[in-house]
Design a protein around this motif. Structure first.
Motif, PDB file in Angstrom:
ATOM      1  N   LYS A  81     108.961 116.443  65.901  1.00  0.00           N
ATOM      2  CA  LYS A  81     108.262 115.570  64.879  1.00  0.00           C
ATOM      3  C   LYS A  81     107.158 116.280  64.330  1.00  0.00           C
TER       4      LYS A  81
ATOM      5  N   ARG B  16     105.434 120.210  76.302  1.00  0.00           N
ATOM      6  CA  ARG B  16     105.542 118.880  75.503  1.00  0.00           C
ATOM      7  C   ARG B  16     107.212 118.535  75.387  1.00  0.00           C
TER       8      ARG B  16
ATOM      9  N   SER C 132     108.207 115.262  70.765  1.00  0.00           N
ATOM     10  CA  SER C 132     107.072 115.636  70.070  1.00  0.00           C
ATOM     11  C   SER C 132     107.038 116.896  69.251  1.00  0.00           C
TER      12      SER C 132
END
Length: 419
Positions: free
Chosen positions: A46, A39, A43
């Motif tokens: 977050k 990823r 991301s």
């Protein structure tokens, strides 16, 4: 004795254990390989700051193994003759000799590059067939003769490190004038010296420091050959910059260094290096949580005073990692840490431009020690308790020297691969 220090691991073999696109030399142990996500850094950050992937407000790193692989690919493209051996001390995650062996790295791919070693550490390295090690003084030769006489030795010479952030010449390195004596001593002890090494200092900001050092190494080679040694190894050390848009670039060093090596050393001489920050600096991003704050005013000297009705207050932020943890790089590596808002009042702000008003702030670590100050004169938008800050380029000399002083644990690492 399992601890041995300043190991250098051949990067091709070591990197293959953590990145599938590099040649897999041997099967890594299950304990060594962490869970690796696929990823983006954004991301993961977050998810982390919104408490979906981690619990509470603990600080955490995101390590991008894809960035390490990209740095390795760049090295092979720009400096193909020089074989990089990762300088483990920069970020031992995981590393050092026993951990490297547990990871499947062959002992022939490890160099014990501390010129001044504890005898028991030499004995341990030798017991694991880690036989290549450096020296820079006669006493070290006598010690090695007593403990591990079968070792293959590399003489570390002194070079000009005045153009580096961290200088090692005050501690290590033999001047060219003493090289004949040291080599004669090695010869009298029947020790096998196979080459020359040097280190221009960590965080070098002048490419000519490398080429000047190679010139000195050539002179040391000539001295050795005149004494009957058959040198086969040149170790050009570390000091190479990480992937940072500011300052000296690796491509500029490679453009000078590669031709100089080829001009002075014939093809049969094996050339290796000791990059540390080059590989890991840009691979680690740190997220920290604001656990407390004070609203203050500043006096004429910039010291905080009680809050007033000033329209432009200053803020003191207390975060959950500090100088005794990941930010020890400020003291030990002379790092300049840049903090940016990561999550403010529930709004995720990673790598996003903003027009928020900035306030002069100071940022403090979590311990009860007053020297746990990460920085003053840091300009940030007003942040509140529970908000997050991020720091990029936090892979070099950060968690390597972090402690659990005052009961605060080291920051966790989450791995991903963006390749």
């Amino acid at each position: 004795m399992k601890e041995t220090y300043n190991a250098l691991i051949n990067t091709q073999e070591f990197a293959s254990q953590i990145h599938p696109q590099l040649k897999l030399v041997s099967k890594p142990s299950t304990e060594f390989v962490p869970q690796v996500l696929n990823r983006s850094i954004a991301s993961i950050l977050k998810a982390g700051v919104t408490k979906r992937d981690i619990e509470e407000e603990d600080p955490f790193f995101v390590c991008d193994l894809g960035e390490v692989a990209r740095q390795h690919a760049q090295w092979k493209r720009l400096l193909p003759r020089v074989q990089p051996f990762y300088a483990v001390k920069c970020n031992p995650d995981p590393a050092e000799i026993q951990l490297a062996l547990d990871a499947g790295v062959d002992s022939s791919r490890i160099i014990y590059a501390n010129p001044c070693k504890q005898a028991s550490h030499i004995k341990f390295a030798s017991s694991k067939n880690v036989n290549v090690m450096t020296f820079d003084n006669a006493d070290e030769l006598y010690k090695i003769k007593m403990v591990a006489p079968e070792s293959q030795l590399v003489l570390r010479i002194l070079t000009d490190d005045s153009k580096s952030v961290c200088r090692f010449g005050v501690k290590f390195g033999a001047s060219l004038s003493i090289v004949p004596y040291l080599l004669e001593t090695a010869k009298s002890l029947n020790l096998d010296v196979i080459g020359i090494s040097f280190h221009v200092g960590s965080g070098c900001f002048d490419a000519t420091s490398f080429t000047d050092a190679v010139e000195l190494a050539r002179k040391a080679f000539d001295i050795g050959e005149a004494l009957g040694f058959n040198f086969t190894l040149l170790d050009i050390g570390g000091g190479f910059p990480g992937n940072n848009p500011e300052g000296l670039q690796f491509k500029d060093i490679a453009a000078l260094l590669g031709p100089t090596i080829d001009r002075l050393f014939p093809p049969h001489i094996r050339v290796i290096s000791e990059p540390g920050r080059y590989f890991v600096s840009s691979a680690f991003t740190l997220a920290v949580n604001i656990q407390a704050r004070r609203v203050v005013s500043l006096d004429a000297e910039g010291n905080p005073t009680d809050p007033t009705h000033d329209e432009n207050p200053s803020f003191m932020y207390y975060i959950n990692d500090g100088m005794y943890g990941s930010f020890n790089c400020i003291t030990f590596d002379h790092a300049v840490v840049k903090m940016k808002p990561l999550c403010r009042s529930g709004t995720f702000m990673y790598e996003q431009e903003h027009s928020l008003k900035l306030f002069e702030s100071s940022v403090w670590g979590p311990t009860c020690d007053s020297i746990d100050l990460i920085g003053r004169n840091i300009f940030l938008p007003e942040m509140k308790i529970g908000d997050w800050l991020s720091c990029s380029h936090m892979g070099a000399y950060t968690i390597a020297a972090a402690s659990t002083f005052n009961g605060f644990k080291k920051s966790n690492v989450i791995y991903t691969d963006t390749n």
